[in-house]
Scaffold this motif. Sequence first.
Motif, PDB file in Angstrom:
ATOM      1  N   ARG A 177      59.509  68.927  63.232  1.00  0.00           N
ATOM      2  CA  ARG A 177      59.119  67.848  64.059  1.00  0.00           C
ATOM      3  C   ARG A 177      57.744  68.282  64.742  1.00  0.00           C
ATOM      4  N   GLY A 178      56.735  67.148  64.739  1.00  0.00           N
ATOM      5  CA  GLY A 178      55.631  67.543  65.284  1.00  0.00           C
ATOM      6  C   GLY A 178      55.370  68.008  66.786  1.00  0.00           C
ATOM      7  N   THR A 187      54.051  77.067  64.044  1.00  0.00           N
ATOM      8  CA  THR A 187      54.996  76.610  64.319  1.00  0.00           C
ATOM      9  C   THR A 187      55.993  77.599  65.341  1.00  0.00           C
ATOM     10  N   ARG A 188      56.933  76.712  65.855  1.00  0.00           N
ATOM     11  CA  ARG A 188      57.840  77.200  66.795  1.00  0.00           C
ATOM     12  C   ARG A 188      59.107  76.957  66.355  1.00  0.00           C
ATOM     13  N   THR A 189      60.041  78.036  66.435  1.00  0.00           N
ATOM     14  CA  THR A 189      61.575  77.675  66.232  1.00  0.00           C
ATOM     15  C   THR A 189      62.098  77.219  67.487  1.00  0.00           C
ATOM     16  N   VAL A 190      62.659  76.168  67.802  1.00  0.00           N
ATOM     17  CA  VAL A 190      63.133  75.605  68.851  1.00  0.00           C
ATOM     18  C   VAL A 190      64.779  75.967  68.899  1.00  0.00           C
ATOM     19  N   ILE A 229      65.753  73.512  64.366  1.00  0.00           N
ATOM     20  CA  ILE A 229      64.596  72.957  64.475  1.00  0.00           C
ATOM     21  C   ILE A 229      63.465  73.726  64.557  1.00  0.00           C
ATOM     22  N   ILE A 230      62.580  73.023  63.933  1.00  0.00           N
ATOM     23  CA  ILE A 230      61.108  73.897  64.128  1.00  0.00           C
ATOM     24  C   ILE A 230      60.169  72.859  64.569  1.00  0.00           C
ATOM     25  N   GLU A 231      59.335  72.952  65.310  1.00  0.00           N
ATOM     26  CA  GLU A 231      58.132  72.129  65.922  1.00  0.00           C
ATOM     27  C   GLU A 231      56.882  72.871  64.909  1.00  0.00           C
ATOM     28  N   VAL A 232      56.211  71.893  64.378  1.00  0.00           N
ATOM     29  CA  VAL A 232      55.273  71.988  63.699  1.00  0.00           C
ATOM     30  C   VAL A 232      54.053  71.482  64.554  1.00  0.00           C
ATOM     31  N   GLY A 233      52.895  72.520  64.730  1.00  0.00           N
ATOM     32  CA  GLY A 233      51.701  72.025  65.514  1.00  0.00           C
ATOM     33  C   GLY A 233      50.799  70.953  64.941  1.00  0.00           C
ATOM     34  N   GLU A 234      50.451  70.112  65.800  1.00  0.00           N
ATOM     35  CA  GLU A 234      49.723  69.066  65.412  1.00  0.00           C
ATOM     36  C   GLU A 234      48.390  68.876  65.917  1.00  0.00           C
ATOM     37  N   ASN A 235      47.927  69.935  66.879  1.00  0.00           N
ATOM     38  CA  ASN A 235      46.514  69.987  67.683  1.00  0.00           C
ATOM     39  C   ASN A 235      45.704  70.407  66.665  1.00  0.00           C
ATOM     40  N   SER A 236      44.585  69.872  66.615  1.00  0.00           N
ATOM     41  CA  SER A 236      43.466  70.199  65.437  1.00  0.00           C
ATOM     42  C   SER A 236      42.146  70.262  66.328  1.00  0.00           C
TER      43      SER A 236
END
Length: 355
Positions: A177-178, A187-190, A229-236
């Motif tokens: 999820r973004g 990425t960050r594993t939640v 659950i892995i968070e995917v970075g969306e900030n650019s």
Amino acid sequence: MDDVPIATGIKRVGGWVKHNCLLLILVFVFLASCSAAICYERFYKEVVFSVDDGQEVVVTTWASTVEEALSETEIRLYSRDEIYPSLETPLEKEMKVTIKRAFPVHVAISDDQVTHWTTKSSVREIIQNLDIVLGIEDEVEPSLSSLVDKETTINIVRVEREYVVEEVELAYSVVRRGNSSLDRGSTRTVQRGKPGLREDTWEIVYRDGEEIGREVISSEIVQPKQDEIIEVGENSVLSRDGYTMNYNRALTVTALAYCNCAQCTGSEGGSARTSIGIPAVPGSGTRANPHIIAVDSGVIPLRSKVYIDGFGVAVAADTGSAIRGNKIDILMDSHGKALAFGRKRLKIYILDSIR
């Protein structure tokens, strides 16, 4: 004159005796005839022997038992044959005796076959006589109620069901999820994923010991799975050192350092050039004078603009045999500074634009 009466008396007495004797003889004959008739009536019997192969014999006999009467015939009774009434039964007038001939019946059960001599008339009776215990699902051919004959073969198939519990690991899913506050490319594993466990109960059917089918008749989740659950970075967008930069991804790399001396580059007096053909001259980290870094071009394309946290802007202008994967090598202005730099873990951003 006196002799006449005497003679007359004698004559009368002799006639009376003669008459009585005749009467006695007649009575005796009558009684004998009656006794003979009674004896005949009582002891002389007619017996019918009926054999199930179609033979029938009628015997008139003085015998007192079935066995004695049978001995007066040519019928042969074998040990497995059945006779009714039994041999010990007293004879009665107009008695009918039935003889059932034993015959062989073949019984095939699993891998065994037996031959049983019997006079029974049904499959059920044969099986009971052999003390065969049937299971609830055993198959019998012909059916239990079928009549048997000399040509009959009884086939018994043992049908068994086995129940087996099998543990099945349930693979977890990876849910991405973004996260707009996380850098693109990061990425960050939640939540760590954990496999689940399910118990399946199988019903296995065997015919004469050979498996013919199986199916799952029940399932129970004994341990639920936990998805990862892995968070995917969306900030650019990155703001550093007064610059606003758009980047397509961020990386954490292992950073080393080198200089343009002969020992590091193999060229004399700073005449070395990078892989893209520009002079290997150290930069200051500004947009106008970026650092030169050596990269693995399969990870960071050559000529890419890069921002290095803590060091500023750089350009991917060189490669090196030791630079593989997430590694970079920063060009320094002296060999001493390169040695002092050592090895560091740095975050870099591969830029799309800088302003």
